[in-house]
Design a protein around this motif. Structure first.
Motif, PDB file in Angstrom:
ATOM      1  N   VAL A 132      33.851  -2.618 -49.229  1.00 32.64           N
ATOM      2  CA  VAL A 132      33.256  -2.718 -47.895  1.00 32.64           C
ATOM      3  C   VAL A 132      34.297  -3.189 -46.886  1.00 32.64           C
ATOM      4  O   VAL A 132      34.362  -2.702 -45.752  1.00 32.64           O
ATOM      5  CB  VAL A 132      32.047  -3.668 -47.910  1.00 32.64           C
ATOM      6  CG1 VAL A 132      31.509  -3.901 -46.507  1.00 32.64           C
ATOM      7  CG2 VAL A 132      30.946  -3.109 -48.812  1.00 32.64           C
ATOM      8  N   ALA A 133      35.142  -4.119 -47.313  1.00 35.26           N
ATOM      9  CA  ALA A 133      36.176  -4.667 -46.428  1.00 35.26           C
ATOM     10  C   ALA A 133      37.374  -3.733 -46.280  1.00 35.26           C
ATOM     11  O   ALA A 133      38.041  -3.737 -45.244  1.00 35.26           O
ATOM     12  CB  ALA A 133      36.637  -6.025 -46.951  1.00 35.26           C
ATOM     13  N   GLN A 134      37.654  -2.923 -47.329  1.00 37.45           N
ATOM     14  CA  GLN A 134      38.845  -2.074 -47.334  1.00 37.45           C
ATOM     15  C   GLN A 134      38.487  -0.634 -47.726  1.00 37.45           C
ATOM     16  O   GLN A 134      38.975  -0.107 -48.730  1.00 37.45           O
ATOM     17  CB  GLN A 134      39.876  -2.626 -48.312  1.00 37.45           C
ATOM     18  CG  GLN A 134      40.305  -4.055 -48.034  1.00 37.45           C
ATOM     19  CD  GLN A 134      41.291  -4.574 -49.068  1.00 37.45           C
ATOM     20  OE1 GLN A 134      42.186  -3.855 -49.515  1.00 37.45           O
ATOM     21  NE2 GLN A 134      41.140  -5.823 -49.452  1.00 37.45           N
ATOM     22  N   PRO A 135      37.637   0.032 -46.963  1.00 34.80           N
ATOM     23  CA  PRO A 135      37.189   1.374 -47.359  1.00 34.80           C
ATOM     24  C   PRO A 135      38.313   2.395 -47.451  1.00 34.80           C
ATOM     25  O   PRO A 135      38.306   3.252 -48.346  1.00 34.80           O
ATOM     26  CB  PRO A 135      36.173   1.744 -46.283  1.00 34.80           C
ATOM     27  CG  PRO A 135      36.514   0.880 -45.110  1.00 34.80           C
ATOM     28  CD  PRO A 135      37.033  -0.397 -45.690  1.00 34.80           C
ATOM     29  N   THR A 136      39.274   2.336 -46.524  1.00 33.62           N
ATOM     30  CA  THR A 136      40.344   3.339 -46.565  1.00 33.62           C
ATOM     31  C   THR A 136      41.186   3.189 -47.826  1.00 33.62           C
ATOM     32  O   THR A 136      41.620   4.181 -48.414  1.00 33.62           O
ATOM     33  CB  THR A 136      41.235   3.231 -45.318  1.00 33.62           C
ATOM     34  OG1 THR A 136      41.727   1.884 -45.195  1.00 33.62           O
ATOM     35  CG2 THR A 136      40.459   3.600 -44.070  1.00 33.62           C
ATOM     36  N   ARG A 137      41.404   1.943 -48.252  1.00 31.98           N
ATOM     37  CA  ARG A 137      42.154   1.729 -49.487  1.00 31.98           C
ATOM     38  C   ARG A 137      41.402   2.312 -50.681  1.00 31.98           C
ATOM     39  O   ARG A 137      41.996   2.930 -51.562  1.00 31.98           O
ATOM     40  CB  ARG A 137      42.380   0.234 -49.691  1.00 31.98           C
ATOM     41  CG  ARG A 137      43.167  -0.095 -50.945  1.00 31.98           C
ATOM     42  CD  ARG A 137      43.273  -1.589 -51.164  1.00 31.98           C
ATOM     43  NE  ARG A 137      44.184  -1.909 -52.252  1.00 31.98           N
ATOM     44  CZ  ARG A 137      44.379  -3.136 -52.724  1.00 31.98           C
ATOM     45  NH1 ARG A 137      43.724  -4.158 -52.193  1.00 31.98           N
ATOM     46  NH2 ARG A 137      45.226  -3.346 -53.716  1.00 31.98           N
ATOM     47  N   TYR A 138      40.086   2.131 -50.701  1.00 27.60           N
ATOM     48  CA  TYR A 138      39.289   2.646 -51.820  1.00 27.60           C
ATOM     49  C   TYR A 138      39.290   4.170 -51.854  1.00 27.60           C
ATOM     50  O   TYR A 138      39.419   4.784 -52.921  1.00 27.60           O
ATOM     51  CB  TYR A 138      37.862   2.083 -51.763  1.00 27.60           C
ATOM     52  CG  TYR A 138      37.754   0.814 -52.583  1.00 27.60           C
ATOM     53  CD1 TYR A 138      37.015   0.775 -53.747  1.00 27.60           C
ATOM     54  CD2 TYR A 138      38.458  -0.334 -52.219  1.00 27.60           C
ATOM     55  CE1 TYR A 138      36.940  -0.379 -54.515  1.00 27.60           C
ATOM     56  CE2 TYR A 138      38.406  -1.492 -52.975  1.00 27.60           C
ATOM     57  CZ  TYR A 138      37.646  -1.509 -54.131  1.00 27.60           C
ATOM     58  OH  TYR A 138      37.608  -2.641 -54.911  1.00 27.60           O
ATOM     59  N   TYR A 139      39.153   4.793 -50.702  1.00 28.51           N
ATOM     60  CA  TYR A 139      39.207   6.253 -50.681  1.00 28.51           C
ATOM     61  C   TYR A 139      40.603   6.752 -51.053  1.00 28.51           C
ATOM     62  O   TYR A 139      40.747   7.736 -51.794  1.00 28.51           O
ATOM     63  CB  TYR A 139      38.790   6.788 -49.305  1.00 28.51           C
ATOM     64  CG  TYR A 139      37.294   6.990 -49.187  1.00 28.51           C
ATOM     65  CD1 TYR A 139      36.722   8.224 -49.458  1.00 28.51           C
ATOM     66  CD2 TYR A 139      36.454   5.933 -48.816  1.00 28.51           C
ATOM     67  CE1 TYR A 139      35.347   8.416 -49.360  1.00 28.51           C
ATOM     68  CE2 TYR A 139      35.080   6.122 -48.715  1.00 28.51           C
ATOM     69  CZ  TYR A 139      34.536   7.362 -48.992  1.00 28.51           C
ATOM     70  OH  TYR A 139      33.172   7.541 -48.904  1.00 28.51           O
TER      71      TYR A 139
END
Length: 323
Positions: free
Chosen positions: A83-90
């Motif tokens: 939730v805090a780092q969505p771009t990193r997860y994607y």
């Protein structure tokens, strides 16, 4: 067969590597060691340190080791972090998978097993979650897993790759103390951590529409989960391997948070009452798998219960955290 296991030095990955090796499969591990430990791996399993985002490395590894199948577990998996780092997860979860599938297609590898998650379902209001339950993830982690499934199936169709996606529920326990989860992100180690610090366990909400008011979940022993991966890998090498298969991995039995904390108290000898705090946003009252399709398609069913999970996890906690 030579199986490449990405994320194979992690908590779940190391269990999968051991189960497959013990069953006579030839295994190779790729892990960036951000959450993995080489000591978890059997001595005869080669370890390549690197990321699924490194396409050149992946192509080199597949060629040099004559890889014929892939088990892809490497991913970031903390809901709050997503939730805090969505771009990193994607980038890591979806981008890494895309890079890996490109290498797989180029190498002519025809078997691919993807580690998915029950997070793809979100919070469905059903008694048992089947594979046909609509997917509606409620956080970026679940979104990346669902997107990953779509990508795996699309690549399978485009490149004639047989694929399996395993959607597993709440994982706990350890096959051996040295393989235990060292993080404090899931409920069992979170309760252990509270007790070790002489604090009461916490329950987030006791006013849910369940028999004891606390959330109900389906817990799966990590050793059972590893055996499910082995069963899926064997299916991918069998006569009915073509196409794609998606199955839940769970026990099909619900355990409430309060029931689980009671078992933890019995195992640890510290049965102090839990403190009740406010609900957490997004927690579903109930999330329990239908395990029927895994039994039908993989010939696999879970054999270990919640007490086994807690007892084995506690031995691992004592080894890694003292006590």
């Amino acid at each position: 067969m030579t199986w490449l296991i990405t994320g194979g030095a992690g908590y779940i990955g190391a269990h999968v590597a051991r189960a497959m090796t013990d069953a006579g499969e030839r295994v190779l591990v790729l892990d960036d060691l951000s959450a993995g430990f080489p000591a978890r791996l059997p001595a005869d399993v080669p370890l390549v340190e690197g990321s699924a985002l490194d396409g050149d490395l992946l192509k080199r590894v597949c060629a040099e080791h004559a890889v014929t199948g892939v088990v892809h577990l490497a991913a970031r998996k903390q809901v709050g972090e997503s939730v805090a780092q969505p771009t990193r997860y994607y980038r890591e979860n979806v981008g890494g998978l895309a890079t890996l599938l490109e290498a797989v297609a180029e190498a002519g590898i025809k078997r691919f097993l993807f580690s998915s998650s029950a997070a793809v379902y979100g919070n469905p209001d059903v008694d048992l979650i089947t594979e046909d339950t609509p997917c509606a993830p409620v956080n970026p982690y679940g979104e990346t897993k669902l997107t990953g499934e779509w990508l795996v199936r699309a690549a399978g169709r485009a490149h004639d790759i047989s694929t399996v996606c395993l959607r597993y529920f709440n994982v706990a326990g350890a096959a051996a103390p040295e393989l235990a989860d060292t993080g404090v992100f899931n409920i069992v180690p979170m309760v252990f951590d509270r007790l070790t610090r002489d604090e009461a366990p916490r329950i987030f909400g006791d006013d849910y529409p369940t028999p004891d008011g606390t959330c109900i979940r389906d817990y799966i022993h990590v050793a059972d989960l590893a055996e499910a991966h082995l069963a899926a890998a064997r299916r991918l090498t069998g006569a009915d391997a073509s196409g794609d298969l998606t199955v839940n991995i769970g026990r099909g039995e619900g355990v409430s948070v309060r029931e689980l904390i009671t078992v933890i108290g019995e195992v640890t000898g510290d049965g102090r009452p839990a403190v009740v705090e406010a609900r957490r946003p997004g927690d579903a009252p109930r999330a329990v798998a239908s395990a029927a399709l895994a039994a039908e398609k993989l010939g696999w069913t879970a054999s270990r219960g919640v007490r086994d999970m807690v007892e084995s996890a506690w031995q691992g906690w004592l080894l890694h955290h003292g006590g």
